[in-house]
Design an enzyme around this catalytic site. Structure first.
Site, PDB file in Angstrom:
ATOM      1  CE  LYS A 184       0.870   1.405   4.462  1.00 46.91           C
ATOM      2  NZ  LYS A 184       1.629   2.593   4.804  1.00 46.91           N
ATOM      3  CG  ASP A 212       0.510  -0.801   8.712  1.00 47.52           C
ATOM      4  OD1 ASP A 212       0.642  -1.765   9.485  1.00 47.52           O
ATOM      5  OD2 ASP A 212       1.429  -0.366   7.997  1.00 47.52           O
TER       6      ASP A 212
HETATM    7  O1  C5P Z   1       0.357  -0.356  15.382  1.00 43.34           O
HETATM    8  P1  C5P Z   1       1.787  -0.531  15.086  1.00 43.34           P
HETATM    9  O2  C5P Z   1       2.397  -1.706  15.797  1.00 43.34           O
HETATM   10  O3  C5P Z   1       2.124  -0.563  13.648  1.00 43.34           O
HETATM   11  O4  C5P Z   1       2.525   0.749  15.677  1.00 43.34           O
HETATM   12  C1  C5P Z   1       3.907   0.810  15.876  1.00 43.34           C
HETATM   13  C2  C5P Z   1       4.186   1.970  16.805  1.00 43.34           C
HETATM   14  O5  C5P Z   1       3.909   3.214  16.143  1.00 43.34           O
HETATM   15  C3  C5P Z   1       3.333   2.004  18.063  1.00 43.34           C
HETATM   16  O6  C5P Z   1       3.907   1.269  19.094  1.00 43.34           O
HETATM   17  C4  C5P Z   1       3.282   3.480  18.378  1.00 43.34           C
HETATM   18  O7  C5P Z   1       4.476   3.866  19.038  1.00 43.34           O
HETATM   19  C5  C5P Z   1       3.301   4.130  17.023  1.00 43.34           C
HETATM   20  N1  C5P Z   1       1.948   4.459  16.537  1.00 43.34           N
HETATM   21  C6  C5P Z   1       1.324   5.583  17.046  1.00 43.34           C
HETATM   22  N2  C5P Z   1       0.080   5.903  16.568  1.00 43.34           N
HETATM   23  C7  C5P Z   1      -0.510   5.174  15.601  1.00 43.34           C
HETATM   24  C8  C5P Z   1       0.117   4.031  15.076  1.00 43.34           C
HETATM   25  C9  C5P Z   1       1.362   3.707  15.555  1.00 43.34           C
HETATM   26  O8  C5P Z   1       1.858   6.284  17.913  1.00 43.34           O
HETATM   27  N3  C5P Z   1      -1.704   5.551  15.159  1.00 43.34           N
END
Ligand code: C5P
Length: 352
Positions: free
Chosen positions: A41, A171
């Protein structure tokens, strides 16, 4: 001993939470291998909102699946344990791999024990921004479900599927929808937008690793004006304006329209991550300029990077630009955006 057809899978079955009984469930003993495409994506605009109490940030983004993909083969057979196979040494082959984690969660939710082999044929660059690992995980989940459904006649509910995906990463759920997808919440709440015609694009993947949590932290540290809520409101307005003009049937439009995706980006959308990632990695902003010089109608960082993309008016323009960028030393690939319908039509490669 003759095969009685009553071979058994062990099923977790307990009415009391936390207590797992194993009881046998009959199943067909045949193994099943399913190969699927795991499409990447890009983000068409991404606005970062306030940091929430759970540490995540509110997001508003439009995800768009593209033609670049990996191949995932999931084999389910008798036995137990999950194995990852991938020739690319940068892909973890242990339980930190998103494919491993999602398969484990799915088996646990379905209360099934099987031996699962997940083969990842990496064609996408491993660099971030294209959601490669997240797409691989969803491809694994769906291929696993297809394999189990054939053998055991069992699959997850849509709610469990979304929950499992969102538990693993913000995501992932977008890949359950595909095409042009509105992402809100922490990015895990996804809503399909109307299928748009495919647009030509070029994806550039510089050899730079950007840490997403660090980029979010930098955003918090650096940016107070405009406030995060202001930028979200602004992107929300621009998206609403685009949707209302493109889809309302309002009688303002005359003449031949260009690709609605190009109209969207012309509406002035942007990716907030550029403000914190470009100062840290100036070569990424150089790639954006190179894409624009190569004729991109719109160029942007994807997610927190390091991948960037450019949208082009035609496939020919995109191919020429990719050649030009490669001559300048960038890893550049021409592809197209993928409509939801194309995404799912092309998803399954084989199942036997
Ligand atoms: O959800 P994911 O594991 O991909 O997110 C990785 C990191 O990115 C999270 O631990 C967080 O620190 C940050 N994040 C965030 N806000 C989001 C998505 C991710 O702060 N909406």
């Amino acid at each position: 001993m003759p095969d009685t057809g009553t071979k058994r899978a062990w099923v977790h079955a307990s009415s009391r939470p936390g207590i797992v009984n194993l009881r046998p469930k009959p199943y067909n003993r045949q193994s099943m291998a399913v190969t699927v495409r795991s499409f990447a994506k890009i983000n068409l605009g991404l606005s970062i909102g306030p940091r929430r109490e759970d540490g995540f940030h509110e997001l508003l983004t439009v995800y768009q699946t593209i033609g670049l993909h990996d191949l995932i083969t999931v084999t389910a057979k008798r036995g137990s344990g999950i194995e990852i196979r991938c020739a690319d040494p940068r892909v973890p082959q242990d339980n930190s791999n998103t494919c491993y984690r999602i398969a484990e969660k799915a088996l646990h939710t379905l209360k099934i024990e099987r031996r699962i082999v997940i083969e990842i044929e990496k064609r996408l660059p491993v660099q971030g921004g294209l959601g490669g690992a997240s797409a691989n995980a969803i491809a694994t989940l769906l291929a696993l479900e297809l394999a189990l459904d054939k053998v055991l006649k069992t699959k997850l509910s849509a709610l469990d599927r979304c929950r499992i995906a969102a538990d693993i990463g913000s995501d992932l759920p977008l890949f359950l929808v595909g095409g042009t997808v509105l992402g809100v919440g922490r990015g895990e709440q996804v809503y399909p937008l109307q299928d748009l015609p495919a647009a030509a694009c070029v994806v550039v993947t510089p050899e730079v690793g950007v840490s997403t949590p660090k980029a979010f932290a930098e955003w918090d540290r650096k940016l107070t004006v405009p406030t995060p809520s202001d930028t979200m409101i602004e992107l929300g307005r621009r998206l609403s304006a685009w949707l209302s003009e493109s889809y309302s049937g309002a009688p303002f439009r005359r003449g031949r329209r260009e690709n609605p995706l190009l109209e969207l980006v012309r509406a002035g959308i942007k990716n907030d991550f550029e403000q914190v990632v470009f100062p840290e990695y100036p070569e990424l902003s150089a790639v954006k300029r190179a894409l624009e010089r190569a004729g991109a109608r719109y160029a942007s960082l994807s997610g927190s990077g390091s991948a960037l993309y450019g949208l082009f008016a035609s496939k020919q323009e995109a191919s020429k630009a990719a050649v030009k960028l490669r001559k300048q030393g960038w890893m550049a690939q021409a592809t197209t955006t993928l409509t939801r319908q194309a995404c799912w039509t092309k998803f399954l490669v084989s199942s036997f």
